[in-house]
Design an enzyme around this catalytic site. Structure first.
Site, short mmCIF file in Angstrom:
data_model
loop_
_atom_site.label_atom_id
_atom_site.label_comp_id
_atom_site.label_asym_id
_atom_site.label_seq_id
_atom_site.Cartn_x
_atom_site.Cartn_y
_atom_site.Cartn_z
N HIS A 23 7.54 -1.62 29.06
CA HIS A 23 8.31 -1.04 27.96
C HIS A 23 9.78 -0.90 28.35
O HIS A 23 10.13 -0.39 29.40
CB HIS A 23 7.72 0.33 27.62
CG HIS A 23 8.26 0.91 26.34
ND1 HIS A 23 8.19 0.26 25.14
CD2 HIS A 23 8.87 2.10 26.09
CE1 HIS A 23 8.73 1.01 24.20
NE2 HIS A 23 9.16 2.13 24.75
N VAL A 63 5.83 3.27 31.55
CA VAL A 63 6.47 2.11 32.17
C VAL A 63 5.83 0.80 31.70
O VAL A 63 6.41 -0.26 31.86
CB VAL A 63 6.37 2.23 33.71
CG1 VAL A 63 6.97 1.01 34.39
CG2 VAL A 63 7.08 3.48 34.18
N GLU A 64 4.65 0.89 31.13
CA GLU A 64 3.95 -0.34 30.75
C GLU A 64 3.99 -0.53 29.23
O GLU A 64 4.99 -0.96 28.69
CB GLU A 64 2.53 -0.32 31.33
CG GLU A 64 2.58 -0.17 32.87
CD GLU A 64 1.23 -0.25 33.56
OE1 GLU A 64 0.43 -1.13 33.24
OE2 GLU A 64 0.96 0.61 34.43
N MET A 65 2.95 -0.14 28.51
CA MET A 65 2.97 -0.37 27.06
C MET A 65 3.59 0.80 26.30
O MET A 65 4.01 0.65 25.15
CB MET A 65 1.55 -0.68 26.58
CG MET A 65 1.04 -2.00 27.17
SD MET A 65 -0.74 -2.27 27.02
CE MET A 65 -0.87 -2.82 25.32
N ASN A 69 0.85 4.29 29.57
CA ASN A 69 1.81 4.43 30.67
C ASN A 69 3.23 4.16 30.16
O ASN A 69 3.51 3.09 29.62
CB ASN A 69 1.44 3.44 31.78
CG ASN A 69 2.26 3.63 33.04
OD1 ASN A 69 3.43 4.01 32.98
ND2 ASN A 69 1.64 3.39 34.17
#
Lengths: 402, 402
Positions: B150, B192-194, B190
């Protein structure tokens, strides 16, 4: 078939469209609001600068005159008349992909094109593929107002669908690419999209051993086939397979009167008689001409930002300010949000805006519902694509540059 | 089958692994470097804090003692011996996906899981799907050192492959998720992820009308089936189908002596006799235990950054510092770059580093080549996945938040 020529230079009709010069190819165009329609069987060619500005507005006036008022509302013979009227303006999506001039679609080339279409290593970051923004599971788009590209930059315009794009007369919202092959090279090297420096694309692919054989098979007569030009050719032949035949509307055009519901038929009649089909016609229900956005009433800046002058940025011709390619409405129910800004999420709102801005008419909620129902009948069979296995990166593969 | 217990709590063996207590399930573990091996038929259980630290180093010394030196280099009977030795330490990938306890894989649930796996609208931006980082066309990974998430944030560790992950004893590099179902919820929420806020996931999907029917079919006994928990269940049953049977090594394990080349067999012998198989064993040639990275020699900070203490961050147990799940080596030739940092692009370098850091041995270039050749024989049949058609976003669908 009645066709309305826009003010911009036109190209030869797609091979899937009726040939010019037949009785079905009478072209109707307008030199000026004050002059009314000029009907000619001559091939389409550039018109005066006001032509495109007026075509949509006049469409609303002219099309109803070609048909009997209210014909779609009565059963029996009028149903046949509706079908006949539709057949004069639209053609069904074919079952098989069209051939691309100068770019033969061999199985090896299509297979390579599919790999490249899904390979994120065509982007500098190795994180963005063609399918990221033209997602074949999402109607060929990304369900975003504008796409996210390299380093999370936003693209300038809503991603057009790849589905049936092969039938469009040109590519991009401003038509700056003449065909799929020309288009395919754009986003790969665009710093806002995939961000690969142009010389790097072939270098990247040469660094992936599995591509050597794949390119050799796809381009068997070339000694050094891994080039950006061949990437574009391969992607184009794959994209040409992404067609969606057998929508209810296609089955109707092919003669099944029951393929559309009564509401969808009423919507089709409105779509033709109110003037929408003046621009949204042909095989792709659009995609064949250019038109200015806001012929009668300029929509607000959220839909038509002043700094995006559309085709003017390609042609530098004053009459092309805020002119855009008329988008295909095929599979439109799958491809929200709408317009080149992606600012309209509701198909009914989009229909209503088009009525006001392009045709100068107020569509009632009931009319909008019927037109939207008809547009839903443009959803065809989606392509069945087996996810390709991509050749792996190895130690010598150029690494991602996120 | 000789198994080496690590210092961390273990869980029941996968249903696809031999049962504990049989003659083939003798477990060998080490309490301390100074004490030598303890051989026991008891079920695996937590050992002293130094156990994991020493297992790999000792593996290099112990494994050769279990077999005749040089047996793989001679033909005939020694070939059978090599196969027999391999069969004691490895099992082939099955042809069919394993069942997941408490999560029955109906066709409707697998189909839903596939849709969700490919749907970028599970992310806040609507631009990142499970497949973005676990790309089934790229060996189940993304060919990046660490994934882009993201707002272009970089993930902390290299994305592990989804292929055959169902056979791992736990998920993530630090094993913080006990199974695929638990794992599937992690990256979605998360930041930092999705980057989807946890309550938003179900809200997002409820806003996509087509998912209502898909969830109802997948979870027919529930009145309100669109939940994050069910998202995880559906994704897990789909991911369980992503297995890669019939690698050359599998065919060898199943009795075909010609499935491996002479070089691959030499590599297999080295892999077992040098000690690699001490940790990289079982159905996934890894994935069954934890081990510290740098047992004998700490690799440099590029491979083992001091601030990522691995499993210690889960267990807070001092002995778990720099302990990671031993990764599966299945399809390793497809999944560069390597290690939890993704800092090694060359499989040969990775093999060499493992020899030095885990086993305290110098592998010659020829030995590395042979082991790498053997690792290449772990590439199985990749899953054939038809790209799913995803239900479209509509006016009421929550919009992307890029």
């Amino acid at each position: 078939m009645a066709r309305f020529a826009a003010a911009v230079p036109t190209e030869p009709p797609s091979r899937k469209r009726p040939k010019a010069g037949t009785s079905a190819s009478v072209s109707i165009s307008f030199q000026n609001c004050a002059h009314g329609p000029e009907i000619a069987a001559a091939p389409l060619r550039p018109r005066g600068r006001l032509g495109a500005v007026t075509v949509l507005a006049l469409g609303a006036l002219v099309i109803p005159a070609l048909t009997s008022p209210g014909q779609a509302q009565t059963p029996g013979k009028s149903q046949d008349t509706l079908m006949e009227q539709a057949r004069q303006q639209f053609q069904p999506i074919p079952e098989n992909p069209p051939a691309l001039p100068g770019n033969t679609a061999t199985p090896a080339k299509v297979a390579l094109g599919k790999m490249l279409y899904f390979d994120p290593r065509l982007s500098a970051s190795h994180a963005i593929s063609c399918n990221s923004c033209h997602n074949i599971g999402l109607g060929g788009v990304d369900a975003e107002p504008t796409s996210l590209g390299h380093r999370w930059q936003h693209g300038g315009r809503n991603a057009p669908t790849v589905l049936n794009a092969v039938f469009d007369k040109s590519q991009f919202w401003d038509g700056r690419a003449k065909d799929l092959e020309a288009q395919a090279g754009g986003p790969i090297v665009n710093p806002v999209e995939m961000g690969s420096p142009e010389p790097h694309v072939a270098e990247q692919l040469r660094g992936i051993p599995g591509y050597h054989e794949a390119f050799a098979k796809a381009f068997p007569d070339e000694t050094d086939p891994i080039t950006l030009a061949n990437v574009q050719k391969a992607i184009a032949v794959f994209e040409a397979t992404l067609i969606t035949p057998n929508a209810p509307f296609d089955r109707y055009l092919k003669g099944d009167p029951n393929a559309l519901s009564a509401t969808e038929k009423a919507g089709l009649a409105l779509f033709m008689n109110k003037g929408c089909a003046a621009c949204h016609n042909g095989i792709n229900v659009g995609g064949a001409t250019y038109a200015p956005f806001g012929v009668v009433t300029k929509p607000g800046a959220s839909l038509l930002p002043p700094d995006d002058k559309g085709r003017f940025m390609v042609t530098k011709t004053p009459g092309d300010e805020y002119v855009f390619k008329v988008p295909s409405l095929r599979n439109i129910a799958l491809t929200a949000p709408y317009f080149h800004t992606g600012a309209a999420w509701d198909l009914r709102v989009a229909v209503s805006v088009m009525g006001a801005s392009q045709l100068g008419i107020h569509l009632t909620p009931e009319e909008v519902d019927k037109i939207a129902a008809f547009l839903g009948s443009l959803t065809g069979e989606q392509p069945q694509v087996t996810y390709p296995m991509l050749p792996p990166s190895v130690a010598s593969t150029p690494q991602p540059q996120p």
